[in-house]
Design an enzyme around this catalytic site. Structure first.
Site, PDB file in Angstrom:
ATOM      1  N   ASP A  78      -5.094   6.118  -0.503  1.00 12.63           N
ATOM      2  CA  ASP A  78      -5.763   6.278  -1.802  1.00 12.63           C
ATOM      3  C   ASP A  78      -6.025   7.747  -2.086  1.00 12.63           C
ATOM      4  O   ASP A  78      -5.832   8.228  -3.208  1.00 12.63           O
ATOM      5  CB  ASP A  78      -7.098   5.528  -1.810  1.00 12.63           C
ATOM      6  CG  ASP A  78      -6.928   4.040  -2.058  1.00 12.63           C
ATOM      7  OD1 ASP A  78      -5.812   3.619  -2.433  1.00 12.63           O
ATOM      8  OD2 ASP A  78      -7.918   3.303  -1.875  1.00 12.63           O
ATOM      9  N   ASP A 108      -2.738  -5.250  -2.683  1.00 14.54           N
ATOM     10  CA  ASP A 108      -2.669  -5.286  -1.217  1.00 14.54           C
ATOM     11  C   ASP A 108      -3.937  -5.889  -0.612  1.00 14.54           C
ATOM     12  O   ASP A 108      -3.887  -6.589   0.403  1.00 14.54           O
ATOM     13  CB  ASP A 108      -2.382  -3.896  -0.633  1.00 14.54           C
ATOM     14  CG  ASP A 108      -3.427  -2.855  -1.008  1.00 14.54           C
ATOM     15  OD1 ASP A 108      -4.469  -3.208  -1.585  1.00 14.54           O
ATOM     16  OD2 ASP A 108      -3.190  -1.663  -0.732  1.00 14.54           O
ATOM     17  N   ASP A 164      -5.244   1.993   3.765  1.00 10.01           N
ATOM     18  CA  ASP A 164      -5.500   1.908   2.328  1.00 10.01           C
ATOM     19  C   ASP A 164      -6.383   3.067   1.864  1.00 10.01           C
ATOM     20  O   ASP A 164      -6.084   3.727   0.868  1.00 10.01           O
ATOM     21  CB  ASP A 164      -6.167   0.571   2.015  1.00 10.01           C
ATOM     22  CG  ASP A 164      -6.345   0.355   0.520  1.00 10.01           C
ATOM     23  OD1 ASP A 164      -5.334   0.305  -0.200  1.00 10.01           O
ATOM     24  OD2 ASP A 164      -7.493   0.253   0.069  1.00 10.01           O
ATOM     25  N   THR A 167       0.837  -1.210   0.000  1.00 12.96           N
ATOM     26  CA  THR A 167       0.000   0.000   0.000  1.00 12.96           C
ATOM     27  C   THR A 167       0.868   1.255   0.000  1.00 12.96           C
ATOM     28  O   THR A 167       0.637   2.185  -0.778  1.00 12.96           O
ATOM     29  CB  THR A 167      -0.916   0.012   1.233  1.00 12.96           C
ATOM     30  OG1 THR A 167      -1.734  -1.162   1.242  1.00 12.96           O
ATOM     31  CG2 THR A 167      -1.810   1.241   1.226  1.00 12.96           C
TER      32      THR A 167
END
Length: 208
Positions: A91, A69, A87, A32
């Site tokens: 993002d 991931d 995550d 990640t």
């Protein structure tokens, strides 16, 4: 929309990669983090210097880490609230870097004020779209509505930017950014209305 139709395909294609990384002892969190660093570096180094095609190709390669991931976490039994939080947060860092890189290029060497302004609008509205959902969930409600999901926005801007890098006129990207900004604004309104509907339906707490 793209999440629903593409997730199964990319999961099948990338599962061998995920399994290899697990055998090498690499954790999903590392994937990640590396993916976000790769996306951000490409967006903030290649886009501002006018390398739109190269930047898009590098970003696209690292974007797949977002699927890898998740596969790794499920396969290794390491799915957790921390992993989901990391995550989701990273993002948004990567998305912001993509639009920021476009803003930097078109407000500088790209010399297209309208495109830069629309990219900035997409950057701001994308953050609000995410916040509208996160805040709703923090209040015990949901806001899983909207016409502009994250994957849709990211794919649209990367495809348009890459093709402009190949030689298409800049107005193609300008139009795409304008549509993305409008779709993001509509999504914010949709999520606000959905939360309002749930809030009005919830009975007030009983008086002591």
């Amino acid at each position: 929309m793209l999440n629903r139709f593409a997730r199964a395909l990319f999961t099948k294609l990338l599962t061998p990669v995920a399994n290899l990384l697990l055998r090498l002892g690499i954790s999903p969190d590392v994937v990640t983090l590396v993916g976000t660093l790769g996306v951000s570096a490409a967006a903030l180094v290649l886009y501002p210097t006018g390398h739109l095609l190269a930047g898009t190709l590098v970003i696209t390669a690292f974007v797949f880490s977002d699927t890898v991931d998740g596969i790794m976490a499920r396969a290794s039994g390491r799915s957790s609230s921390w992993g989901a939080y990391l995550d989701s947060t990273l993002d948004r860092v990567g998305d912001a870097a993509v639009f920021a890189g476009i803003v930097l290029w078109f407000s500088g060497g790209g010399d297209d004020r309208l495109t830069a302004v629309l990219a900035l609008a997409c950057l701001a509205l994308g953050a609000i779209v995410s916040y509208a959902k996160a805040r709703a969930e923090g209040l015990g409600m949901t806001a899983n509505v909207g016409i502009a999901e994250r994957a849709d926005r990211l794919v649209a801007v990367l495809v348009a930017t890459g093709f402009v890098g190949l030689g298409l006129p800049v107005w193609v990207l300008t139009v795409v950014l304008g549509l993305l900004a409008l779709a993001s604004l509509i999504t914010v309104v949709q999520r606000m209305l959905e939360v309002r509907r749930q809030a009005l339906r919830t009975p007030p707490p009983a008086s002591p």
